[in-house]
Design a protein around this motif. Structure first.
Motif, PDB file in Angstrom:
ATOM      1  N   LYS A   1       3.254  13.098   3.912  1.00  0.00           N
ATOM      2  CA  LYS A   1       2.408  14.245   4.283  1.00  0.00           C
ATOM      3  C   LYS A   1       3.207  15.319   5.026  1.00  0.00           C
TER       4      LYS A   1
ATOM      5  N   LYS B   1       0.859  -1.201   0.000  1.00  0.00           N
ATOM      6  CA  LYS B   1       0.000   0.000   0.000  1.00  0.00           C
ATOM      7  C   LYS B   1       0.887   1.241   0.000  1.00  0.00           C
ATOM      8  N   TYR B   2       0.631   2.144  -0.945  1.00  0.00           N
ATOM      9  CA  TYR B   2       1.446   3.366  -0.940  1.00  0.00           C
ATOM     10  C   TYR B   2       0.742   4.481  -0.201  1.00  0.00           C
ATOM     11  N   GLU B   3       1.537   5.348   0.411  1.00  0.00           N
ATOM     12  CA  GLU B   3       1.027   6.543   1.095  1.00  0.00           C
ATOM     13  C   GLU B   3       1.847   7.726   0.619  1.00  0.00           C
TER      14      GLU B   3
END
Ligand code: NAI
Length: 328
Positions: free
Chosen positions: A297, A292-294
């Motif tokens: 931020k 899963k990529y994020e």
């Protein structure tokens, strides 16, 4: 052992395809214990060339290669696909306007988006668009695949990322693996913004190590942005082996994670950092071990970075506007 995964590759007998298929079949993309089935899509006039490539794949006797599909039908190429590497695209011919190029590709990627929607494995699918204009082609394919999560589509800025790492390693006398938190923002085009402001080597900031703002702005950024043209000038052909290598890196990292490190992927924007929702925009991302990529931020962009960001954002909006009436 593991079940084979189905990997669709379009433009399979082109320059990049010829580099890519052998690396996938050898295990460079998904590792030495993951069998693969290659599902190759080409134009009808390239089926003979594809047959030759397929014969060579046979002749490598790759232990992981469990099957090769050769077809000019997108429905067959994408049947049950777990991965799709969309490399084939319409190149710019002499005298062709940018708008016409965008539209010609919009047609190709509309057809392929619909075929993915109908045939691919929606629970596992990862799509990487390499064919240019890659970001906008990804948007078109995703919009034509309404039953597939748009986050399963991406466009490639990993080659730009890797080009940046190579320049930075040379400048600082370090290894590419020492450089952390470097990224590419925006479009895979000359407006992309290779950003070193958050970068570090062994915890020390890249800007302080380099200590040469003039080099960054007048040399580094244009070198990364113009690298494709420089390769064509030197080689007489566009970058193919390095593009294929970046595609391998992109899919491997998206599957197995980045060990907490940053990489760059053009992905569906929810509006992060002020890019327009729905664009395929290159961001710094971290991929977890479960694939899963994020988006990273909370980064503060300085004035210079904001200007560069705005330029590449505006170009992507312009590209989308040029093909807007072709979107479903
Ligand atoms: P190429 O012209 O050697 O090969 C393209 C192949 O795609 C040809 O064999 C052609 O028959 C096939 N093709 C065209 N339309 C097709 C369709 N609708 N369905 C299936 N196959 C189709 O080009 P090359 O050098 O392999 O580059 C491919 C694309 O990748 C180009 O658009 C190029 O601009 C892009 N590229 C993107 C990079 C990136 O970083 N995102 C880096 C380098 C190239």
């Amino acid at each position: 052992g593991k079940q084979p995964v189905r990997i669709a590759v379009t433009g399979a007998s082109g320059q990049i395809g010829y580099q890519l298929l052998f690396r996938i079949a050898s295990g460079s993309m998904l590792g030495p214990d993951q069998p693969v089935i290659l599902q190759c899509l080409e134009l009808p006039q390239a089926m003979n060339a594809l047959k030759g490539v397929s014969m060579e794949l046979d002749d490598c006797a790759f232990p992981l290669l469990k099957g090769i599909v050769q077809t000019d039908d997108p429905n067959r190429a994408f049947a049950g696909a777990d991965y799709a590497l969309l490399v084939g695209a319409r190149p710019r011919s002499k005298g062709m306007e940018r708008g016409d190029l965008l539209k010609a590709n919009a047609e190709i990627f509309s057809v392929q988006g619909k075929a993915l929607d109908k045939n691919a494995n929606k629970d596992t699918l990862r799509v990487l668009v390499v064919g240019n204009p890659a970001n906008t082609n990804a948007l078109i394919a995703a919009r034509n695949a309404p039953s597939i999560d748009p986050k399963r589509f991406s466009a490639m800025t990993r080659l730009d990322h890797n080009r940046g790492l190579a320049q930075l390693a040379e400048k600082t006398g370090s290894s590419v693996t020492d450089i952390e938190k470097f990224c590419i923002w925006g479009n895979h085009s000359a407006t992309q913004y290779p950003d070193i402001n958050f970068g570090s080597i062994n915890g020390k900031s890249l800007t302080s190590i380099i200590n040469d703002d003039e080099w960054v702005k007048k040399n580094f950024i244009p070198t990364v942005q113009q690298r494709g043209a420089a390769i064509i000038a030197a080689r007489g052909l566009s970058s193919a082996a390095s593009a294929a290598s970046a595609a391998i890196d992109h899919m491997r990292d998206w599957t197995y994670g980045t060990n907490g490190q940053w990489t760059s992927m053009a992905i569906y924007s929810e509006g992060e950092y002020g890019a327009d929702k729905g664009l395929y925009f290159s961001y710094p991302v971290i991929v977890s071990p479960n694939g899963k990529y994020e988006i990273v931020k909370g980064l503060q962009l300085d004035q210079f970075s904001k200007e560069r960001f705005e330029k590449t954002r505006a170009e992507l909006v312009e590209e989308m506007t040029a093909i807007k009436e072709l979107l479903p």
